[in-house]
Design an enzyme around this catalytic site. Structure first.
Site, PDB file in Angstrom:
ATOM      1  N   GLU A   1     -11.120 -11.014 -22.520  1.00 29.50           N
ATOM      2  CA  GLU A   1     -10.183 -11.578 -21.537  1.00 29.50           C
ATOM      3  C   GLU A   1      -8.753 -11.408 -22.039  1.00 29.50           C
ATOM      4  OE1 GLU A   1     -11.272 -15.587 -20.271  1.00 29.50           O
ATOM      5  OE2 GLU A   1      -9.151 -16.131 -20.233  1.00 29.50           O
TER       6      GLU A   1
ATOM      7  N   ARG B   1      -0.177 -33.351 -29.907  1.00 28.05           N
ATOM      8  CA  ARG B   1      -0.942 -33.799 -28.730  1.00 28.05           C
ATOM      9  C   ARG B   1      -2.409 -33.348 -28.773  1.00 28.05           C
ATOM     10  NH1 ARG B   1       3.990 -31.887 -26.544  1.00 28.05           N
ATOM     11  NH2 ARG B   1       3.053 -29.984 -25.693  1.00 28.05           N
TER      12      ARG B   1
ATOM     13  N   ARG C   1      -9.988 -14.098 -25.598  1.00 30.81           N
ATOM     14  CA  ARG C   1     -11.357 -14.560 -25.836  1.00 30.81           C
ATOM     15  C   ARG C   1     -12.327 -13.428 -25.560  1.00 30.81           C
ATOM     16  NH1 ARG C   1     -12.153 -19.828 -22.034  1.00 30.81           N
ATOM     17  NH2 ARG C   1     -11.248 -18.729 -20.269  1.00 30.81           N
TER      18      ARG C   1
ATOM     19  N   TYR D   1      -3.977 -26.569 -11.645  1.00 33.36           N
ATOM     20  CA  TYR D   1      -5.253 -26.263 -12.285  1.00 33.36           C
ATOM     21  C   TYR D   1      -6.199 -27.440 -12.086  1.00 33.36           C
ATOM     22  CZ  TYR D   1      -8.994 -25.200 -15.395  1.00 33.36           C
ATOM     23  OH  TYR D   1     -10.264 -24.947 -15.867  1.00 33.36           O
TER      24      TYR D   1
ATOM     25  N   ASP E   1     -10.369 -28.475 -12.833  1.00 30.01           N
ATOM     26  CA  ASP E   1     -11.732 -28.110 -13.203  1.00 30.01           C
ATOM     27  C   ASP E   1     -12.597 -28.279 -11.967  1.00 30.01           C
ATOM     28  OD1 ASP E   1     -11.767 -27.208 -15.832  1.00 30.01           O
ATOM     29  OD2 ASP E   1     -11.648 -29.239 -16.651  1.00 30.01           O
TER      30      ASP E   1
ATOM     31  N   ARG F   1      -0.055 -17.019 -13.961  1.00 28.13           N
ATOM     32  CA  ARG F   1      -0.558 -16.108 -14.988  1.00 28.13           C
ATOM     33  C   ARG F   1      -1.818 -15.489 -14.414  1.00 28.13           C
ATOM     34  NH1 ARG F   1       2.176 -14.019 -18.822  1.00 28.13           N
ATOM     35  NH2 ARG F   1       0.486 -13.981 -20.370  1.00 28.13           N
TER      36      ARG F   1
ATOM     37  N   ARG G   1     -10.838 -34.753 -33.979  1.00 24.15           N
ATOM     38  CA  ARG G   1     -12.102 -35.494 -34.035  1.00 24.15           C
ATOM     39  C   ARG G   1     -12.480 -35.710 -35.495  1.00 24.15           C
ATOM     40  NH1 ARG G   1     -16.052 -32.284 -29.916  1.00 24.15           N
ATOM     41  NH2 ARG G   1     -14.932 -32.744 -28.011  1.00 24.15           N
TER      42      ARG G   1
HETATM   43  C1  FAD Z   1     -10.230 -18.487 -16.150  1.00 20.12           C
HETATM   44  C2  FAD Z   1     -10.699 -19.784 -15.582  1.00 20.12           C
HETATM   45  C3  FAD Z   1     -11.814 -20.403 -16.120  1.00 20.12           C
HETATM   46  C4  FAD Z   1     -12.241 -21.618 -15.597  1.00 20.12           C
HETATM   47  N1  FAD Z   1     -13.318 -22.229 -16.187  1.00 20.12           N
HETATM   48  C5  FAD Z   1     -13.723 -23.420 -15.715  1.00 20.12           C
HETATM   49  C6  FAD Z   1     -14.809 -24.108 -16.355  1.00 20.12           C
HETATM   50  O1  FAD Z   1     -15.379 -23.642 -17.346  1.00 20.12           O
HETATM   51  N2  FAD Z   1     -15.179 -25.296 -15.841  1.00 20.12           N
HETATM   52  C7  FAD Z   1     -14.568 -25.858 -14.745  1.00 20.12           C
HETATM   53  O2  FAD Z   1     -14.957 -26.951 -14.336  1.00 20.12           O
HETATM   54  N3  FAD Z   1     -13.557 -25.212 -14.125  1.00 20.12           N
HETATM   55  C8  FAD Z   1     -13.120 -24.025 -14.578  1.00 20.12           C
HETATM   56  N4  FAD Z   1     -12.071 -23.377 -13.944  1.00 20.12           N
HETATM   57  C9  FAD Z   1     -11.511 -23.941 -12.710  1.00 20.12           C
HETATM   58  C10 FAD Z   1     -12.252 -23.457 -11.436  1.00 20.12           C
HETATM   59  O3  FAD Z   1     -12.118 -22.064 -11.314  1.00 20.12           O
HETATM   60  C11 FAD Z   1     -11.644 -24.183 -10.220  1.00 20.12           C
HETATM   61  O4  FAD Z   1     -11.901 -25.560 -10.324  1.00 20.12           O
HETATM   62  C12 FAD Z   1     -12.215 -23.735  -8.880  1.00 20.12           C
HETATM   63  O5  FAD Z   1     -12.226 -22.354  -8.718  1.00 20.12           O
HETATM   64  C13 FAD Z   1     -11.362 -24.351  -7.776  1.00 20.12           C
HETATM   65  O6  FAD Z   1     -11.950 -24.094  -6.524  1.00 20.12           O
HETATM   66  P1  FAD Z   1     -11.075 -23.915  -5.231  1.00 20.12           P
HETATM   67  O7  FAD Z   1     -12.030 -23.976  -4.097  1.00 20.12           O
HETATM   68  O8  FAD Z   1      -9.934 -24.861  -5.246  1.00 20.12           O
HETATM   69  O9  FAD Z   1     -10.378 -22.486  -5.366  1.00 20.12           O
HETATM   70  P2  FAD Z   1     -10.970 -21.005  -5.360  1.00 20.12           P
HETATM   71  O10 FAD Z   1     -12.208 -20.916  -6.170  1.00 20.12           O
HETATM   72  O11 FAD Z   1      -9.858 -20.109  -5.707  1.00 20.12           O
HETATM   73  O12 FAD Z   1     -11.381 -20.787  -3.835  1.00 20.12           O
HETATM   74  C14 FAD Z   1     -10.421 -20.563  -2.815  1.00 20.12           C
HETATM   75  C15 FAD Z   1     -11.045 -19.641  -1.787  1.00 20.12           C
HETATM   76  O13 FAD Z   1     -10.155 -19.502  -0.681  1.00 20.12           O
HETATM   77  C16 FAD Z   1     -10.201 -18.154  -0.241  1.00 20.12           C
HETATM   78  N5  FAD Z   1      -8.973 -17.879   0.537  1.00 20.12           N
HETATM   79  C17 FAD Z   1      -7.729 -17.638   0.079  1.00 20.12           C
HETATM   80  N6  FAD Z   1      -6.877 -17.461   1.111  1.00 20.12           N
HETATM   81  C18 FAD Z   1      -7.614 -17.588   2.250  1.00 20.12           C
HETATM   82  C19 FAD Z   1      -7.317 -17.515   3.638  1.00 20.12           C
HETATM   83  N7  FAD Z   1      -6.078 -17.279   4.073  1.00 20.12           N
HETATM   84  N8  FAD Z   1      -8.328 -17.686   4.533  1.00 20.12           N
HETATM   85  C20 FAD Z   1      -9.594 -17.912   4.124  1.00 20.12           C
HETATM   86  N9  FAD Z   1      -9.935 -17.985   2.801  1.00 20.12           N
HETATM   87  C21 FAD Z   1      -8.949 -17.851   1.888  1.00 20.12           C
HETATM   88  C22 FAD Z   1     -10.300 -17.373  -1.533  1.00 20.12           C
HETATM   89  O14 FAD Z   1     -10.784 -16.068  -1.285  1.00 20.12           O
HETATM   90  C23 FAD Z   1     -11.285 -18.238  -2.317  1.00 20.12           C
HETATM   91  O15 FAD Z   1     -12.620 -17.859  -2.062  1.00 20.12           O
HETATM   92  C24 FAD Z   1     -11.572 -22.194 -14.494  1.00 20.12           C
HETATM   93  C25 FAD Z   1     -10.463 -21.572 -13.952  1.00 20.12           C
HETATM   94  C26 FAD Z   1      -9.998 -20.401 -14.525  1.00 20.12           C
HETATM   95  C27 FAD Z   1      -8.739 -19.797 -13.982  1.00 20.12           C
END
Ligand code: FAD
Length: 358
Positions: free
Chosen positions: A288, A157, A263, A336, A338, A232, A161
Site C-alpha cells: 500500500e 498522545r 504496509r 473518517y 470505521d 489522501r 500499554r
Molecule cells: C484504507 C482504509 C482502510 C480501512 N479499514 C477499516 C477497518 O479495518 N475497519 C473499519 O471498521 N473501517 C475501516 N475503514 C473505514 C471504512 O472504509 C468506512 O467506514 C466505510 O467504507 C464507510 O462507508 P460509507 O458507506 O460511508 O462509504 P463508502 O464505502 O465510500 O460508500 C459510498 C458509496 O457511495 C457511492 N457513490 C458515490 N457517489 C455516488 C452517487 N452520486 N450516486 C450513487 N452512489 C454514489 C460510492 O460508489 C460508494 O459505493 C477503512 C478505510 C480506509 C480508507
C-alpha cells in the site's frame, strides 16, 4: 406521490444500513449505486484460483464495542473470530504493535515489568527514540510530509500499554464475515421493498420531493462549485506469490523511510478458519502506497485542516438549502469513520427520520 418512498444514493455500509432499516419500517427504498458493485470501499473480490478474499480498497477488519451495531451485523453474517494484530518492520527487525510491553522490551533490549513501563516511557529520550523509529517516517509517508515536519508531540498522545496484549484494537467484538464481506451487503439489501440499481449515479438535478439519503462526495454533488475537498489517496500493488505463506500475518507496517510503501497486506490470514485457502500453495500480497489525491483518484483519507474545514462549511451551508436531502457517510460528511461508526451513524439517521415521519 407515495410518501413512503425514499432514495438511498450510495450502497456502501452507510447506505445499505439505512436502506435496510427504512425498508423494515415499511418504506419502499430505491438504492442507486454509482459503481457496478455494492459494498463501497469494503468491497472484496474472491480470487478464483486460490479462494483468497482480496480487499479491493484496503484491508478491512470489523471491530466494535457498540452492542447495537454488533447485533445488527450479526443478523446477516457470522463472524470468524479473527483478532487483528499488526507488526512493524524497522531496521531489519519485526516488532509487535501497538506500543506496549512487547515492543518496548524488544526495542530497548530490556525486561521491564508492567509496573516499570510508565516511568520508563515518561523519559524524554525513550519517547524520542520510539517516535523516531516507529512514528516519524511512517506518518511522513502516510501524509506526504517531510519527516522533519512531523510533530514529535504525537508520541505524547499514543497510549502505551503496560501489558503484552498485542491485539491491535481494544474493541470487545472483532472479526471478518466468514462468508465474506460482499455477502453482508447482499443480505442487507435482500428485502422485497429494496430496489437496487447499480452503475447509476445520483445527481442533484434528480432531487424532487422525495427524501434522498446521499453518501457520495458532498463537493461532487454540487459540481465542485467551491473547489474540491482535499484527500489522501492510496495505490495498491498486488502480487501473487508461489508460497503458502509470505509474511506469516495479515499486515506488516513498514515504518522506515527507505521502503516507499506503508504496509504490506497478506489477505489469506483474515480467514484462518479456511483451511483450504490457508494451505493453498500460493498467496496474494498487496503493498500500500499513500499519495496526494488528484481529481479522478479514489478518495481515502480526508485532509483535515483549516482550509478544508472552511470549504466543507460552504458545501454544508449549500446542502442545508435542500430540506429533503440527507447527507451522510464518510464521503458526504468528509470524515473518517470505521465501519461500526458508519453503521451507528446510519442507524441514528434512520431513527431520526422515522421519528420525524411517524
Ligand atoms: C484504507 C482504509 C482502510 C480501512 N479499514 C477499516 C477497518 O479495518 N475497519 C473499519 O471498521 N473501517 C475501516 N475503514 C473505514 C471504512 O472504509 C468506512 O467506514 C466505510 O467504507 C464507510 O462507508 P460509507 O458507506 O460511508 O462509504 P463508502 O464505502 O465510500 O460508500 C459510498 C458509496 O457511495 C457511492 N457513490 C458515490 N457517489 C455516488 C452517487 N452520486 N450516486 C450513487 N452512489 C454514489 C460510492 O460508489 C460508494 O459505493 C477503512 C478505510 C480506509 C480508507
Amino acid at each position: 406521490m407515495d410518501n413512503r418512498q425514499v432514495t438511498v444514493a450510495g450502497a456502501g455500509i452507510w447506505g445499505c444500513t439505512l436502506a435496510r432499516v427504512l425498508a423494515e419500517a415499511g418504506y419502499k427504498v430505491r438504492v442507486l449505486e454509482k459503481r457496478s458493485q455494492i459494498g463501497g470501499n469494503v468491497r472484496c473480490e474472491t480470487d478464483p484460483k486460490t479462494g483468497i478474499e482480496v480487499h479491493v480498497y484496503g484491508s478491512h477488519i470489523f471491530h466494535t464495542h457498540l452492542p447495537e451495531v454488533w447485533k445488527f451485523v450479526n443478523r446477516f453474517v457470522e463472524f470468524n473470530g479473527y483478532q487483528h494484530k499488526v507488526l512493524a518492520r524497522h531496521a531489519g527487525k519485526t516488532y509487535f504493535l501497538p506500543l506496549g510491553l512487547a515492543l518496548v522490551n524488544q526495542f530497548f533490549g530490556v525486561e521491564l515489568t508492567p509496573r516499570e513501563v510508565p516511568a520508563f516511557m515518561a523519559d524524554e529520550a525513550h519517547k524520542r527514540a520510539i517516535f523516531d523509529a516507529f512514528f516519524r517516517n511512517y506518518t511522513s509517508k502516510q501524509w506526504g510530509k517531510a519527516p522533519e515536519d512531523i510533530d514529535p508531540t504525537i508520541i505524547q498522545r499514543v497510549p502505551v500499554r503496560a501489558t503484552y496484549d498485542v491485539n491491535y484494537f481494544n474493541d470487545y467484538h472483532q472479526g471478518i464475515p466468514a462468508s465474506g464481506y460482499n455477502s453482508l451487503f447482499e443480505r442487507m439489501l435482500d428485502h422485497p421493498d429494496i430496489a437496487l440499481s447499480t452503475a447509476q449515479a445520483f445527481t442533484l438535478e434528480e432531487l424532487g420531493t422525495e427524501t434522498v439519503f446521499y453518501s457520495g462526495p458532498i463537493d461532487e454533488l454540487f459540481g465542485f462549485k467551491f473547489g474540491p475537498l482535499p484527500w489522501r489517496t492510496l495505490r495498491f500493488e498486488t502480487e501473487r506469490l508461489p508460497v503458502a505463506d509470505a509474511q506469516g500475518t495479515s499486515v506488516v507496517n513498514y515504518v522506515d523511510a527507505d521502503v516507499p510503501y506503508t504496509r504490506q497486506h497478506e489477505y489469506k490470514h483474515y480467514h484462518p478458519e479456511d483451511k483450504r485457502v490457508m494451505g493453498y500453495p500460493e498467496t496474494i500480497v498487496c503493498r500500500e502506497y499513500s499519495a496526494e489525491w488528484q481529481p479522478g483518484d479514489e478518495p481515502y483519507y480526508p485532509v483535515n485542516n483549516e482550509e478544508s474545514a472552511a470549504l466543507l462549511k460552504r458545501y454544508r451551508d449549500e446542502a442545508a438549502q435542500y430540506p429533503n436531502l440527507v447527507i451522510g457517510g464518510r464521503l458526504g460528511q468528509y470524515k473518517y469513520f470505521d465501519m461500526d461508526k458508519s453503521i451507528e451513524s446510519a442507524l441514528a439517521t434512520a431513527k431520526a427520520y422515522l421519528e420525524a415521519h411517524a
